[in-house]
Scaffold this motif. Structure first.
Motif, mmCIF file in Angstrom:
data_model
loop_
_atom_site.group_PDB
_atom_site.id
_atom_site.type_symbol
_atom_site.label_atom_id
_atom_site.label_comp_id
_atom_site.label_asym_id
_atom_site.label_seq_id
_atom_site.Cartn_x
_atom_site.Cartn_y
_atom_site.Cartn_z
ATOM 1 N N ALA A 221 47.912 58.892 -22.688
ATOM 2 C CA ALA A 221 47.366 58.633 -24.015
ATOM 3 C C ALA A 221 48.465 58.081 -24.919
ATOM 4 C CB ALA A 221 46.770 59.914 -24.589
ATOM 5 N N ALA A 222 48.132 57.855 -26.181
ATOM 6 C CA ALA A 222 49.100 57.319 -27.139
ATOM 7 C C ALA A 222 50.341 58.194 -27.204
ATOM 8 C CB ALA A 222 48.459 57.197 -28.515
ATOM 9 N N ASP A 223 51.510 57.547 -27.313
ATOM 10 C CA ASP A 223 52.809 58.214 -27.341
ATOM 11 C C ASP A 223 53.084 58.978 -26.052
ATOM 12 O OD1 ASP A 223 53.950 57.395 -29.821
ATOM 13 O OD2 ASP A 223 52.560 58.729 -30.866
ATOM 14 N N TYR A 228 56.753 54.785 -12.366
ATOM 15 C CA TYR A 228 56.578 54.740 -10.923
ATOM 16 C C TYR A 228 57.543 53.723 -10.326
ATOM 17 C CZ TYR A 228 53.797 50.458 -11.606
ATOM 18 O OH TYR A 228 53.374 49.198 -11.948
ATOM 19 N N GLY A 229 57.838 53.921 -9.051
ATOM 20 C CA GLY A 229 58.685 52.987 -8.325
ATOM 21 C C GLY A 229 57.958 52.470 -7.113
ATOM 22 N N THR A 230 58.572 51.524 -6.422
ATOM 23 C CA THR A 230 57.940 50.933 -5.255
ATOM 24 C C THR A 230 57.646 52.007 -4.212
ATOM 25 O OG1 THR A 230 59.149 48.883 -5.639
ATOM 26 C CG2 THR A 230 58.187 49.192 -3.459
ATOM 27 N N GLY A 231 56.367 52.163 -3.856
ATOM 28 C CA GLY A 231 55.975 53.142 -2.848
ATOM 29 C C GLY A 231 55.912 54.569 -3.345
ATOM 30 N N ARG A 232 56.163 54.803 -4.628
ATOM 31 C CA ARG A 232 56.158 56.157 -5.170
ATOM 32 C C ARG A 232 54.919 56.397 -6.005
ATOM 33 N NH1 ARG A 232 61.385 55.481 -7.736
ATOM 34 N NH2 ARG A 232 60.347 56.234 -9.611
ATOM 35 N N GLN A 233 54.437 57.636 -5.969
ATOM 36 C CA GLN A 233 53.328 58.027 -6.824
ATOM 37 C C GLN A 233 53.779 58.024 -8.282
ATOM 38 O OE1 GLN A 233 50.145 58.675 -5.751
ATOM 39 N NE2 GLN A 233 50.888 57.964 -3.766
ATOM 40 N N PRO A 234 52.876 57.790 -9.206
ATOM 41 C CA PRO A 234 53.279 57.803 -10.626
ATOM 42 C C PRO A 234 53.655 59.204 -11.079
ATOM 43 C CG PRO A 234 50.898 57.536 -10.405
ATOM 44 C CD PRO A 234 51.465 57.412 -9.030
ATOM 45 N N SER A 235 54.554 59.254 -12.056
ATOM 46 C CA SER A 235 54.969 60.534 -12.634
ATOM 47 C C SER A 235 53.840 61.107 -13.486
ATOM 48 C CB SER A 235 56.209 60.341 -13.504
ATOM 49 O OG SER A 235 55.872 59.586 -14.675
ATOM 50 N N ALA A 236 53.994 62.348 -13.884
ATOM 51 C CA ALA A 236 53.090 62.910 -14.896
ATOM 52 C C ALA A 236 53.325 62.179 -16.221
ATOM 53 C CB ALA A 236 53.345 64.402 -15.055
ATOM 54 N N ALA A 237 52.315 62.170 -17.077
ATOM 55 C CA ALA A 237 52.465 61.543 -18.392
ATOM 56 C C ALA A 237 53.505 62.299 -19.202
ATOM 57 C CB ALA A 237 51.131 61.517 -19.121
ATOM 58 N N GLU A 238 54.473 61.568 -19.770
ATOM 59 C CA GLU A 238 55.575 62.171 -20.524
ATOM 60 C C GLU A 238 55.468 61.782 -21.995
ATOM 61 O OE1 GLU A 238 58.776 61.418 -16.871
ATOM 62 O OE2 GLU A 238 58.733 60.123 -18.650
ATOM 63 N N PRO A 239 55.753 62.713 -22.914
ATOM 64 C CA PRO A 239 55.712 62.356 -24.342
ATOM 65 C C PRO A 239 56.890 61.456 -24.716
ATOM 66 C CG PRO A 239 56.478 64.617 -24.045
ATOM 67 C CD PRO A 239 56.060 64.147 -22.692
ATOM 68 N N VAL A 240 56.623 60.417 -25.493
ATOM 69 C CA VAL A 240 57.656 59.504 -25.983
ATOM 70 C C VAL A 240 57.267 59.052 -27.384
ATOM 71 C CG1 VAL A 240 58.365 58.625 -23.728
ATOM 72 C CG2 VAL A 240 56.526 57.485 -24.974
ATOM 73 N N ASP A 241 58.226 58.457 -28.061
ATOM 74 C CA ASP A 241 57.947 57.765 -29.319
ATOM 75 C C ASP A 241 57.648 56.318 -28.958
ATOM 76 O OD1 ASP A 241 57.905 56.454 -31.729
ATOM 77 O OD2 ASP A 241 59.703 57.420 -32.528
#
Length: 321
Positions: A221-223, A228-241
């Motif tokens: 979602a927003a913020d 992810y990298g080549t052949g890797r599953q995506p990470s969990a959603a991380e909070p950012v600005d």
């Protein structure tokens, strides 16, 4: 302000690795000196004497010559630890020092075949067939494929921010380095970095899939961002600005403990010529600061002033060692 990574206590076996890195950096210094146009016969003889000191000195000298003559060995895909190998370090980016080598490597760039592209230091806003827009950062290449059933784009290189018009019948999908970012109506950024792709959501929601099981997506979602990298599953959603993460669209570069390898990718988008980091140890140094997008040289100057990094500027290439 630029920060260093915390100093770690030397582990058993690391002293040898550090010694190898020191020899590699010394060999680079020798090559820079010998090709400066001011080296004489005595300098060449001194380098010959230096490289004869040990097998390790000779390997470091050969490695430096490999880098100098433009045999590009990129990233951790070509890391070598065996001492019998010519290259024992990770080198960021394909290296091409000679003018012909630079020209030849340019022929392989995806920009030449992309629907839309920008050069170093350029930005461009592309209006897509459905009225959505794509803002391309410097040194970026994008393909567009829209029809009655889908809105599909492929980010071949660089970074782009997408402002998507809602269309529930045609999902908006951006492919990048083996992953997909899928949105209906939203604003999001896709950034191809040195070791991974980062999807940052400014507004709305984006579903990110990657790896061997593309059916298992991560909803951001927003913020929030997903990596992810080549052949890797995506990470969990991380909070950012998200505003800081996409500050490039406002003419700023904002780094918060970003690895030097990623910072170099950002700098290369804004200036001509390649930047090579000569060791994995330097790639992991962290950079924090706010810089002007239009002045990438100030980033290099700050890095040299505050980190254990020497910057050597040559025609077509800059070496960080």
């Amino acid at each position: 302000m630029v920060t260093r990574t915390p100093t770690r206590q030397t582990e058993p076996g690391q002293e040898r690795q550090q010694a190898d890195l020191a020899l590699s950096d010394a060999a680079i210094d020798w090559l820079v000196r010998l090709h400066s146009g001011q080296a004489g016969k005595a300098d060449h003889e001194a380098f010959a004497t230096w490289r004869r000191q040990s097998r390790e000195h000779e390997l470091a000298a050969r490695e430096a010559e490999t880098i100098w003559h433009g045999i590009g060995l990129a990233g951790d895909k070509v890391q070598r630890n065996a001492r019998s190998k010519l290259t024992r370090r990770a080198v960021l980016g394909g290296v091409a020092i000679g003018g012909l080598a630079i020209a030849g490597s340019g022929l392989l760039r995806p920009h030449l075949f992309a629907d839309h592209s920008t050069g170093a230091g350029e930005r461009a806003t592309i209006t897509l067939p459905d009225g959505s827009t794509a803002l391309l950062n410097g040194d970026t290449a994008l393909n567009v494929s829209f029809d009655a059933a889908q809105r599909h784009l492929e980010l071949l290189a660089g970074q782009a921010l997408f402002q998507v018009r809602p269309d529930t019948g045609r999902p908006f999908v951006v492919a990048a380095d083996g992953g997909l970012a899928r949105a209906v109506g939203t604003v999001f950024d896709v950034d191809i970095r040195s070791q991974e792709v980062v999807v940052t959501v400014v507004e709305g929601q984006v579903d990110v899939t990657a790896g061997a099981q593309p059916g298992t997506g991560v909803l951001a979602a927003a913020d929030q961002r997903v990596r992810y990298g080549t052949g890797r599953q995506p990470s969990a959603a991380e909070p950012v600005d998200a505003e800081s993460e996409t500050a490039w669209r406002r003419g700023k570069l904002i780094f918060n403990q970003r690895p030097l390898s990623d910072v170099v990718v950002e700098i290369e988008r804004q200036r001509r010529g390649r930047i090579v980091i000569t060791s994995a140890r330097l790639q992991s140094l962290e950079v924090t600061g706010v810089f002007e997008l239009a002045d990438p040289e100030s980033v290099l100057s700050t890095i040299e002033a505050t980190l254990p990094v020497k910057v050597t500027r040559l025609p077509f290439v800059t070496i960080l060692h």
